[in-house]
Design an enzyme around this catalytic site. Structure first.
Site: not given
Ligand code: GCW
Length: 643
Positions: A143, A268, A318, A347, A375, A475
Site C-alpha cells: 500500500r 489475513e 466482519r 479497514d 489506500e 467522501e
Molecule cells: O488494509 C489492509 C490492507 C493490507 C494490510 C492489512 C493490515 C498490511 O489491504 O495490505 O496488510 O490491512 O492492516 O494488516
C-alpha cells in the site's frame, strides 16, 4: 534518489528582528538530544536568518538557553519556552523536550511569528506517536504510493543520509517511534530480529536515537519455527518461551534504542496463537515476558477477522470481529503489551464509526491506529487531507489507558517523500496532532502550508481551502453514507461497486432494487450492540443513527427521506455530482497559484489534480449509473446519468 526537505525547506528571511536570539546558544548539558537540538538551531539560523550561531559556555550571554530542569512540569518530552530579559529559555525535564522545543521555536521562525515575549508550554498528548511502515525487504511497500522503500532494497537494510533526513522530518513533527518493516513479516524480514542485519539496524537505531525516535520492528509469530527449527510456535510451550527469551535478550543487547515489536497475528493468513488453540493474550504475553527485562513493549494488533467469509452468510459480520476476539481478554494482558486498534471496525474506509473496542476495553493499554497511506482514500493521487477525520476520532476522552497513536505511513523514496506533494500534509499533520491534540485541522494545514511553501497569503489561503475541502469531496464522490468499499479488488483503486460484493472478505453493501446498506442493528448482525450506551441505542435506531453512517448500520430504501428532506437515491446522485464538481474546483484553485510556487511542484501537483478530476468523474458516473439501474428512479434534477 535525491530528496527534498518537505516542511523543513527553510527560506531566508530578511531583516528578521529575532536574529539576535540565534547568535549565541548555550546548552547546559551535552546529551544526545541536546546536541541534535543545538545543531537544528544552527541550521535554522544559517538557512533562515543567514547567521552563524556561536555555542557559548554559560547562560549569561546566550540568546537561547537550552535548560534541562529536573523539576519541569512539562515532563521529559514536553517543553516550556519563554522569553526573559532578551533571552529565550527552552526548558524541559528531558533532552527530548529540548529537541521538540527547539523545533517549535524554528517553526515559529518559519511561520514568521515573533519570538519576543514568547511564552508557551506544551506537553505531548500521546506517549507514543508512531509511524508504521509497511516496507518490504525487496524494497516494495505494501500500500505504498510514493515509490519504493528508503529502509530496504534488494533484501538489504539501507542506512544513509536519507535515514537521517527521515528521522529529522519525523521528529520535527513530533514522532517518537517508528516501525520500519511491514506487519506482514515474510522471508528475510523474519530475520530482522537476528544478527544477520544487526549492524545496519544498530546504525539506523543510533540515527533515530539522535532524534528521539525509538526503533520498532514487526515480528513473525512463527519465528521459533522458521528461525529456531522448533516444530511449534505454541506460545505456552516451554521451548518456545525459552527461544523468545533468548532472541529478545540478543536483539535488545545489540540495539539499545529498540523500543519493542509490533505483531500481526492470526490475521489475513499470518501465523498466530489460534493454530495452537491459544488466544491472543497467551500469544502477546509470551512475547511480553521475554521483552520485559529489556524494557521492551509488544504492540499487538487487533485487526483479526475471518477473511474466508461466504457472502451468502448474513450472520457473520466482519465489523464485529475485533470486539469478539479481544473484548473477552480485557485485563489479561501483561503491563508491557499494548493493543493497537484500527480507528474503525472495518479497514480505513473514508467513513466508519469508531471501533467499539476503543471505548470497550477498560483494563488494557491501547494505541489508536490510523492510516495516512491513502489506500482507500485516493492513494495519494487524489488529495484527501485526513486530519479532520483523525481529529474527530482521536478526541482522547473515550480512550482509557491511552498509549498513543500510530499511523500507517504514506512515505517512500519519491523526491517529495509522499508522491503527491499535498499528501505531506497528512504526514506532518499526523505528527502534529498526535503531539498536540488541541490543534485544529485548519491550524495544522496552515502551519504546514506556510512551512512548505513559504509565507504568502494567497498560497496559504488557497492550499488550506483545498486541503479542508478534500476529505468531504472524496467522501461525496465515492461510497455513500458509510457503506465503504465499492473499489476494485486487490489494489483498491477506483470504482467498482460490486468489486467485493461476492468475495470472501466480509465487505458487502447488499444493494438490491429497493435499497442498500447492511443491517447491523439487533434485527441484523447485532454489531450496533457492541457499543456502550448511549451509542448502542443511537446506532440501533435508523432515526437517531448519524446520517453519515446510515448505510453502515441500516439497510435503507432508496425512497427513504433523509433529514434534508431528500430521498436516499437523490442524496446519492446529488453528492456524486457535487463531489466531482469539487474535484474540478480543486484543480481550478491550484491553477490560480501558477507562478506563486516553484514550477516543479506546481506541475507535479497539477498533473495529479487533473487525474483526480477525471477520476472523480468516473466515480460519479459508475456510482450513479449503478444505482439508477438498480432503482430505476431518475434524478429529480434531470442531470445526465448514463443508462
Ligand atoms: O488494509 C489492509 C490492507 C493490507 C494490510 C492489512 C493490515 C498490511 O489491504 O495490505 O496488510 O490491512 O492492516 O494488516
Amino acid at each position: 534518489m535525491s530528496y527534498e526537505n518537505a516542511w523543513l525547506n527553510y527560506r531566508m528571511r530578511q531583516d528578521c528582528r529575532d536574529k539576535k536570539y540565534f547568535s549565541k546558544v548555550y546548552a547546559g548539558d551535552n546529551c544526545l538530544y541536546t546536541q541534535t537540538a543545538v545543531r537544528e538551531l544552527e541550521i535554522a539560523a544559517r538557512e533562515i536568518l543567514d547567521i552563524k550561531t556561536e555555542r557559548v559556555g554559560n547562560c549569561e550571554t546566550a540568546g537561547i538557553w537550552l535548560k534541562l530542569d529536573q523539576n519541569s512540569e512539562a515532563g521529559e518530552e514536553g517543553y516550556h519556552i519563554r522569553e526573559k530579559d532578551g533571552r529565550i529559555i527552552i526548558s524541559s525535564a528531558g533532552g527530548r523536550g529540548l529537541l521538540y522545543g527547539s523545533f517549535a521555536l524554528i517553526r515559529r521562525l518559519q511561520l514568521e511569528q515573533t519570538l519576543e515575549g514568547i511564552c508557551i508550554e506544551q506537553v505531548p498528548s500521546n506517549p507514543y506517536r508512531m509511524l508504521n511502515h509497511w516496507d518490504n525487504m525487496d524494497g516494495s511497500i505494501e500500500r505504498g504510493y510514493s515509490g519504493n522503500s528508503f529502509f530496504f532494497q534488494d533484501e538489504m537494510v539501507l542506512v544513509n543520509e536519507r535515514t537521517r533526513a527521515y528521522a529529522r522530518l519525523a521528529a520535527s513533527a513530533g514522532i517518537n517511534a517508528s516501525v520500519i518493516n511491514n506487519v506482514n513479516v515474510r522471508g528475510n524480514a523474519t530475520k530482522l530480529i537476528t544478527d544477520v542485519y544487526g549492524e545496519e539496524l544498530r546504525q539506523m537505531s543510533e540515527i533515530f536515537a539522535q532524534y528521539g525516535i525509538r526503533l520498532f520492528l514487526s515480528l513473525n509469530f512463527a519465528a521459533p519455527m522458521e528461525l529456531g527449527n522448533l516444530d511449534t510456535a505454541d506460545p505456552l510451550d516451554d521451548r518456545v518461551k525459552a527461544w523468545w527469551k533468548e532472541a529478545m535478550a540478543d536483539i535488545f543487547g545489540r540495539i539499545p534504542n529498540l523500543g519493542g515489536f509490533l505483531v500481526k497475528a492470526d490475521s489475513e493468513g499470518r501465523p498466530g496463537p489460534f493454530t495452537y488453540g491459544r488466544d491472543h493474550a497467551d500469544g502477546a504475553n509470551t512475547l511480553a515476558e521475554a521483552a520485559a527485562p529489556h524494557g521492551g513493549v509488544i504492540i499487538w494488533r487487533c485487526f483479526v477477522y475471518n477473511c474466508q467469509q461466504d457472502w451468502r452468510d448474513r450472520k457473520t459480520d466482519r465489523a464485529k470481529a475485533g470486539y469478539e476476539n479481544f473484548m473477552p481478554l480485557d485485563g489479561k494482558f501483561k503491563e508491557n503489551v499494548i493493543l493497537q486498534i484500527k480507528n474503525g471496525p472495518m479497514d480505513f474506509q473514508v467513513r466508519e464509526p469508531l471501533s467499539p473496542l476503543l471505548d470497550g476495553l477498560q483494563d488494557t493499554n491501547q494505541i489508536l491506529e490510523v492510516q495516512i497511506a491513502q489506500e482507500y482514500t485516493g492513494q495519494q493521487r487524489h488529495i484527501c487531507y485526513l486530519i479532520p477525520m483523525f481529529k474527530e476520532i482521536s478526541d482522547g476522552s473515550f480512550r482509557k489507558n491511552n498509549w498513543g497513536m500510530a499511523a500507517i505511513s504514506n512515505t517512500g523514496n519519491d523526491e517529495n517523500w509522499t508522491g503527491h506533494d499535498l499528501a505531506a500534509a497528512n504526514l506532518y499533520g499526523f505528527g502534529r496532532l498526535s503531539f498536540d491534540s488541541e490543534l485544529t485541522a485548519e491550524e495544522i494545514a496552515e502551519e504546514w502550508a506556510v512551512c512548505t511553501f513559504g509565507k504568502n497569503e494567497k498560497v496559504t489561503k488557497t492550499v488550506v481551502k483545498m486541503l479542508l475541502m478534500s476529505w468531504p469531496a472524496y467522501e461525496k464522490y465515492t461510497s455513500p453514507l458509510g457503506i465503504g468499499w465499492m473499489v476494485n479488488p486487490n489494489h483498491h483503486y477506483g470504482p467498482n461497486v460490486d468489486g467485493y460484493e461476492y468475495d470472501r472478505w466480509g465487505t458487502y453493501h447488499r444493494a438490491d432494487h429497493l435499497g442498500i446498506g447492511v443491517d447491523r442493528s439487533s434485527r441484523g448482525t447485532g454489531y450496533a450492540r457492541q457499543y456502550r450506551e448511549p451509542l448502542a441505542s443511537i446506532y440501533e435506531n435508523i432515526l437517531t443513527c448519524p446520517e453519515e453512517l446510515l448505510l453502515f448500520f441500516h439497510h435503507v430504501p432508496y425512497t427513504y427521506r433523509l433529514r434534508s428532506g431528500k430521498t436516499l437515491i437523490q442524496h446519492i446522485y446529488d453528492t456524486h455530482f457535487e463531489g466531482a464538481q469539487d474535484a474540478a474546483e480543486l484543480a481550478v484553485l491550484w491553477d490560480s497559484l501558477e507562478g506563486c510556487i516553484s514550477e516543479k511542484v506546481f506541475e507535479r501537483v497539477k498533473k495529479r489534480l487533473e487525474h483526480q478530476k477525471e477520476h472523480a468523474g468516473e466515480w460519479r458516473d459508475q456510482i450513479n449509473t449503478y444505482f439508477f439501474r438498480k432503482s430505476m428512479i431518475p434524478d429529480e434534477k434531470g442531470r445526465h446519468i448514463y443508462e
